[in-house]
Design an enzyme around this catalytic site. Structure first.
Site, PDB file in Angstrom:
ATOM      1  N   SER A 205      19.701 -40.932   3.437  1.00  0.00           N
ATOM      2  CA  SER A 205      18.756 -40.168   4.595  1.00  0.00           C
ATOM      3  C   SER A 205      17.777 -41.183   5.192  1.00  0.00           C
ATOM      4  CB  SER A 205      18.619 -38.907   4.198  1.00  0.00           C
ATOM      5  OG  SER A 205      17.647 -39.048   3.058  1.00  0.00           O
TER       6      SER A 205
ATOM      7  N   LYS B  69       9.009 -43.549   4.716  1.00  0.00           N
ATOM      8  CA  LYS B  69      10.075 -42.600   4.993  1.00  0.00           C
ATOM      9  C   LYS B  69       8.998 -41.322   5.324  1.00  0.00           C
ATOM     10  CE  LYS B  69      14.289 -40.061   3.588  1.00  0.00           C
ATOM     11  NZ  LYS B  69      15.247 -40.026   2.439  1.00  0.00           N
TER      12      LYS B  69
ATOM     13  N   SER C 114      20.302 -41.436  -0.985  1.00  0.00           N
ATOM     14  CA  SER C 114      19.477 -41.863   0.239  1.00  0.00           C
ATOM     15  C   SER C 114      18.707 -43.183   0.048  1.00  0.00           C
ATOM     16  CB  SER C 114      18.461 -40.733   0.625  1.00  0.00           C
ATOM     17  OG  SER C 114      19.466 -39.698   1.037  1.00  0.00           O
TER      18      SER C 114
HETATM   19  N1  GLN Z   1      23.589 -37.799   1.535  1.00  0.00           N
HETATM   20  C1  GLN Z   1      23.072 -36.734   0.352  1.00  0.00           C
HETATM   21  C2  GLN Z   1      22.556 -35.484   0.814  1.00  0.00           C
HETATM   22  O1  GLN Z   1      22.615 -35.060   2.070  1.00  0.00           O
HETATM   23  C3  GLN Z   1      21.767 -37.316  -0.517  1.00  0.00           C
HETATM   24  C4  GLN Z   1      20.450 -37.343   0.366  1.00  0.00           C
HETATM   25  C5  GLN Z   1      19.274 -37.821  -0.475  1.00  0.00           C
HETATM   26  O2  GLN Z   1      19.506 -38.669  -1.255  1.00  0.00           O
HETATM   27  N2  GLN Z   1      18.186 -37.388   0.245  1.00  0.00           N
HETATM   28  O3  GLN Z   1      22.198 -34.447   0.293  1.00  0.00           O
END
Ligand code: GLN
Length: 496
Positions: free
Chosen positions: A153, A78, A177
């Site tokens: 994400s 990532k 994410s």
């Molecule tokens: N969707 C969540 C956020 O926007 C989790 C994102 C993540 O785990 N990086 O914060």
């Protein structure tokens, strides 16, 4: 041999047996990426030349008797995890062109284990989002339906593994994410216990919640990846010193006597009927294997989402203060320092700006106690809920995501509907538990559904084993999205 059809552990065995080489596997992966990824767009940066050099080096190491755990296996990272010498952007214009001078701990571990790093995958900017549509560069598409999101994400990593573009991938899970995109893309994704994996060299979003996790097509693949990256790092003060068990050896497939807890709060409003039914079916399979099911309650779960959306932005607002145009990435010059700061920080995208504003507000004098302080108290209550539950059950089972993959653009207009995608994943991040998502079926539109398994601190081996036992009873992991099969060189679908 159709090399890209192999799972990570199958490729590892083929490499060990001398049936193929890392150069052949890496060439097959790159070939498939160049054919398939122009539609999916899971990679932000393809490091093909470096990957081929690493593959050749892996083959040489093998010829000399080296048998490192991931020797010669192509994986993806990532783009929020620093990869020395390769542009690492966190999906943000504010880090465009930033080339880290060192490897993140996890990247170093992967390289030491002999892995070949294909490149950096797409993500929501600074990992803030649930669909990968917040990437400053372009959205990634779901390999199962190109009109839909891969989740986020870590959507690029999940899509790359689902589309057989990489044998495994790293993501980060601050609020879901890794698990949510794993569910939406039909792959396995594990978020280890906070501190199990070092955060050194991972661009910070919310430091008390961030944790690196892995994606694999099978549970064994995910276990093999986690094995390599888990462990103590003296240079991350939050890293746990606990020894790392043998995760692949933990995959006995035995779950007789396992006590499974089903939290009633996780099956309420907003959970798609087909998702709930698939999870119920998975529980029935586990019961056939000897597990028992117990209804439990995590009474503060409904408060997890609001608490998370105060704590995460609060920490983000502090972490993102460092992007000032002086130390990292582009600098947009103004007439004075303040003007330069303003111009440069305007490079942040809408969602990131929203989080900085929310977080700054929640931390400001006069509001700190009412918002941030209260959210921390809720976090403690959620931790206690989990601790109490784990006095009675070994593993908690629930859906990973309330719905299957949604359409591109469907939730971008209203941030709150996007935040709701995380309602079933964030409680784990606020606690000291670990969790994974494993495919447990498909809905009537052919979209994957994920089962979430949650266990107490450092019980990664336990949830991996439960997932493995379940996986043995299904063929979900053998289904592939309908994409051109370009693996192995005998491509019959090319028409040009
Ligand atoms: N969707 C969540 C956020 O926007 C989790 C994102 C993540 O785990 N990086 O914060």
């Amino acid at each position: 041999m159709n090399l890209t059809a192999l799972t990570l552990t199958q490729l590892r065995d083929a490499l060990r047996a001398g049936d193929t080489t890392s150069v052949a596997a890496t060439e097959a992966a790159i070939d498939r990426i160049t054919r398939v990824d122009n539609e999916i767009r899971s990679f932000l940066t393809l490091a093909d030349e470096i990957a081929l050099e690493q593959a050749a080096a892996a083959d040489r190491r093998r010829a000399q008797g080296d048998d490192s755990p991931l020797l010669g296996v192509p994986v993806a990272i990532k783009d929020i995890i620093c990869n020395e010498g390769i542009e690492t952007t966190a999906g943000s214009r504010i880090l465009e062109g930033f080339v880290p001078p060192y490897d993140a701990f996890v990247v170093k571990r992967l390289k030491q284990a002999g892995a070949v790093i294909l490149g950096q995958t797409n993500l929501d900017e600074f990992a803030m989002g649930s669909s990968t549509e917040n990437s400053a560069f372009f959205p990634t598409r779901n390999p199962w339906d190109l009109q839909r999101v891969p989740g986020g994400s870590s959507g690029g990593s999940a899509a790359a593994v689902a589309a057989r573009l990489a044998y495994g991938a790293l993501g980060t899970d601050t609020g879901g994410s890794v698990r949510q995109p794993a569910a939406l893309c039909g792959v396995v994704g594990i978020r280890p216990t906070y501190g199990r994996v070092s955060r050194r060299g991972v661009i910070a979003y919310a430091s008390s919640l961030d944790q690196v996790g892995v994606f694999g097509r099978t549970v064994a693949d995910a276990a093999a990846m986690l094995q390599v990256i888990a462990g103590h790092d003296p240079l991350d003060s939050t890293s746990l010193a606990a020894p790392v068990p043998d995760y692949e050896a933990a995959l006995t497939g035995k779950v007789v006597g396992l006590r499974l807890g089903v939290p009633r709060e996780y099956f309420g409003d907003g959970i798609d009927g087909e998702v709930a039914a698939a999870v119920e079916d998975a529980l029935a399979r586990l019961v056939e294997l000897g597990a028992t099911v117990h209804e439990i309650s995590l009474p503060h779960a409904p408060y997890a989402l609001p608490a998370y959306y105060l704590i995460a932005p609060a920490e983000a607002s502090a972490n993102l203060a460092r992007y000032d145009g002086v130390r990292f990435g582009p600098r947009l010059m103004g007439d004075d320092v303040t003007a330069t700061l303003k111009k440069t920080r305007a490079l942040f995208g809408e969602e990131v700006k929203r989080r900085i504003m929310m977080g700054t507000y929640a931390l400001s004098a006069g509001y700190y106690e009412a918002y941030y302080g209260r959210a921390l108290k809720v976090r403690t209550l959620i931790q206690q809920d989990f601790q109490r539950a784990f006095e009675h059950v070994d593993v908690i089972a629930a859906p990973t995501s309330p719905t299957t993959a949604f359409r591109l653009g469907e939730r971008t207009a209203d941030p709150l509907t996007m935040y709701l995608s995380d309602v079933l994943t964030v409680p784990v991040n606020l606690s000291a538990a670990c969790a994974l998502s494993i495919p447990c079926g498909f809905d009537s539109q052919g979209l994957p559904i994920g089962l979430q398994l949650i266990a107490n601190t450092l019980q990664e081996g336990l949830i991996l084993n439960v997932a493995h036992a379940y996986e043995q009873t299904t063929d979900w992991h053998e289904r592939a999205p309908d994409l051109p099969d370009t693996g192995g060189g005998d491509d019959s679908t090319e028409t040009e």
